[in-house]
Scaffold this motif. Structure first.
Motif, mmCIF file in Angstrom:
data_model
loop_
_atom_site.group_PDB
_atom_site.id
_atom_site.type_symbol
_atom_site.label_atom_id
_atom_site.label_comp_id
_atom_site.label_asym_id
_atom_site.label_seq_id
_atom_site.Cartn_x
_atom_site.Cartn_y
_atom_site.Cartn_z
ATOM 1 N N TRP A 198 -9.116 -1.055 4.451
ATOM 2 C CA TRP A 198 -7.693 -0.722 4.576
ATOM 3 C C TRP A 198 -7.505 0.626 5.266
ATOM 4 O O TRP A 198 -6.708 0.757 6.186
ATOM 5 C CB TRP A 198 -7.056 -0.709 3.196
ATOM 6 N N TYR A 205 0.425 8.823 7.593
ATOM 7 C CA TYR A 205 0.289 7.981 6.400
ATOM 8 C C TYR A 205 -0.145 8.867 5.232
ATOM 9 O O TYR A 205 -1.053 9.673 5.381
ATOM 10 C CB TYR A 205 -0.756 6.897 6.674
ATOM 11 N N GLN A 238 -0.800 6.627 0.150
ATOM 12 C CA GLN A 238 -0.253 5.924 -1.018
ATOM 13 C C GLN A 238 0.905 5.023 -0.618
ATOM 14 O O GLN A 238 1.946 4.998 -1.271
ATOM 15 C CB GLN A 238 0.172 6.922 -2.083
ATOM 16 N N ASN A 239 0.733 4.338 0.493
ATOM 17 C CA ASN A 239 1.652 3.320 1.004
ATOM 18 C C ASN A 239 2.837 3.825 1.821
ATOM 19 O O ASN A 239 3.517 3.021 2.448
ATOM 20 C CB ASN A 239 2.176 2.401 -0.111
ATOM 21 N N THR A 253 7.046 1.886 4.524
ATOM 22 C CA THR A 253 5.947 1.567 3.633
ATOM 23 C C THR A 253 4.962 0.647 4.334
ATOM 24 O O THR A 253 5.366 -0.225 5.096
ATOM 25 C CB THR A 253 6.480 0.880 2.359
ATOM 26 N N LEU A 282 1.923 -1.842 3.064
ATOM 27 C CA LEU A 282 1.347 -2.416 1.852
ATOM 28 C C LEU A 282 0.121 -3.241 2.187
ATOM 29 O O LEU A 282 0.125 -3.982 3.165
ATOM 30 C CB LEU A 282 2.380 -3.311 1.151
ATOM 31 N N GLN A 283 -0.892 -3.131 1.349
ATOM 32 C CA GLN A 283 -2.085 -3.955 1.529
ATOM 33 C C GLN A 283 -1.741 -5.402 1.215
ATOM 34 O O GLN A 283 -0.798 -5.688 0.491
ATOM 35 C CB GLN A 283 -3.203 -3.479 0.608
ATOM 36 N N ASP A 322 -0.046 -6.896 -2.089
ATOM 37 C CA ASP A 322 0.650 -5.877 -2.867
ATOM 38 C C ASP A 322 2.130 -5.911 -2.524
ATOM 39 O O ASP A 322 2.590 -5.258 -1.609
ATOM 40 C CB ASP A 322 0.077 -4.492 -2.543
ATOM 41 N N SER A 375 4.840 -5.390 -4.716
ATOM 42 C CA SER A 375 5.507 -4.270 -5.390
ATOM 43 C C SER A 375 7.031 -4.370 -5.439
ATOM 44 O O SER A 375 7.722 -3.369 -5.520
ATOM 45 C CB SER A 375 5.136 -2.943 -4.705
#
Length: 194
Positions: free
Chosen positions: A94, A114, A117-118, A172, A174-175, A178, A180
């Motif tokens: 990632w 980045y 933390q997203n 954002t 996101l992996q 994820d 969220s």
């Protein structure tokens, strides 16, 4: 190793080759011919790309094209582009995918930061001088596709944009998997929505 080389000493002809690929996938998404680039420097090509993508998006917005179909093609084409970058640079993690995204953006005049933390922020974007808010929203389907291809399914979306009058873009990344509870993201096919 390849990512480090890409960051430190990418020759202009390779950057221009990647930019030509970006032209091709954009032209294909808008179902038009790409302009002639022979004899232009990388910087001249980048300037021409900003105008080309702006004109194509404005034409689409003003002439009743199916915006969702164009977004889908932009997303899909840039997803394939990102996936090919991932493969050619042997991106495995990632963090590596986000680093390649940051480096690619740097090449095309986008200052992508980045936080690990997203969240991301873009304080400077060479395209914001040319794009309206509507054009930026349409073209950002490419950002979403590129991020997904590079990260093997990750998701990117904007919460604010320079073109909307904000001092910077924020959003954002996101992996894969994820979700969220975040707001929706335009994606093609079964990956539609977050």
């Amino acid at each position: 190793m390849l990512i480090k080389i890409m960051q430190s000493c990418m020759p202009e002809f390779i950057k221009k080759k990647k930019l030509k690929e970006l032209f091709r996938l954009t032209a294909d998404a808008f179902e038009t011919e790409m302009p002639e680039l022979r004899g232009l420097t990388f910087r001249e090509c980048l300037w021409k790309y900003a105008f080309f993508s702006k004109e194509q998006a404005e034409h689409c917005l003003q002439h009743g094209c199916s915006i969702e179909e164009v977004k889908s093609r932009l997303y899909h084409n840039s997803f394939v582009f990102g996936k090919n970058l991932r493969k050619s640079l042997h991106v495995k993690t990632w963090n590596e995918s986000v680093e390649v995204l940051r480096t690619f953006y740097q090449f095309i005049g986008i200052d992508f930061e980045y936080d690990g933390q997203n969240a991301f922020v873009i304080r400077q974007c060479s395209f914001s001088k040319y794009y309206s808010a509507e054009v930026c929203t349409l073209i950002s389907s490419m950002d979403e596709g590129l991020a997904a291809g590079l990260s093997n399914g990750g998701r990117l979306y904007f919460t604010q944009r320079i073109t909307d009058g904000s001092s910077c873009c924020k959003g954002t990344v996101l992996q894969n998997g994820d979700i969220s509870g975040e707001q929706s993201l335009y994606c093609k096919g079964s990956t539609k929505g977050v």
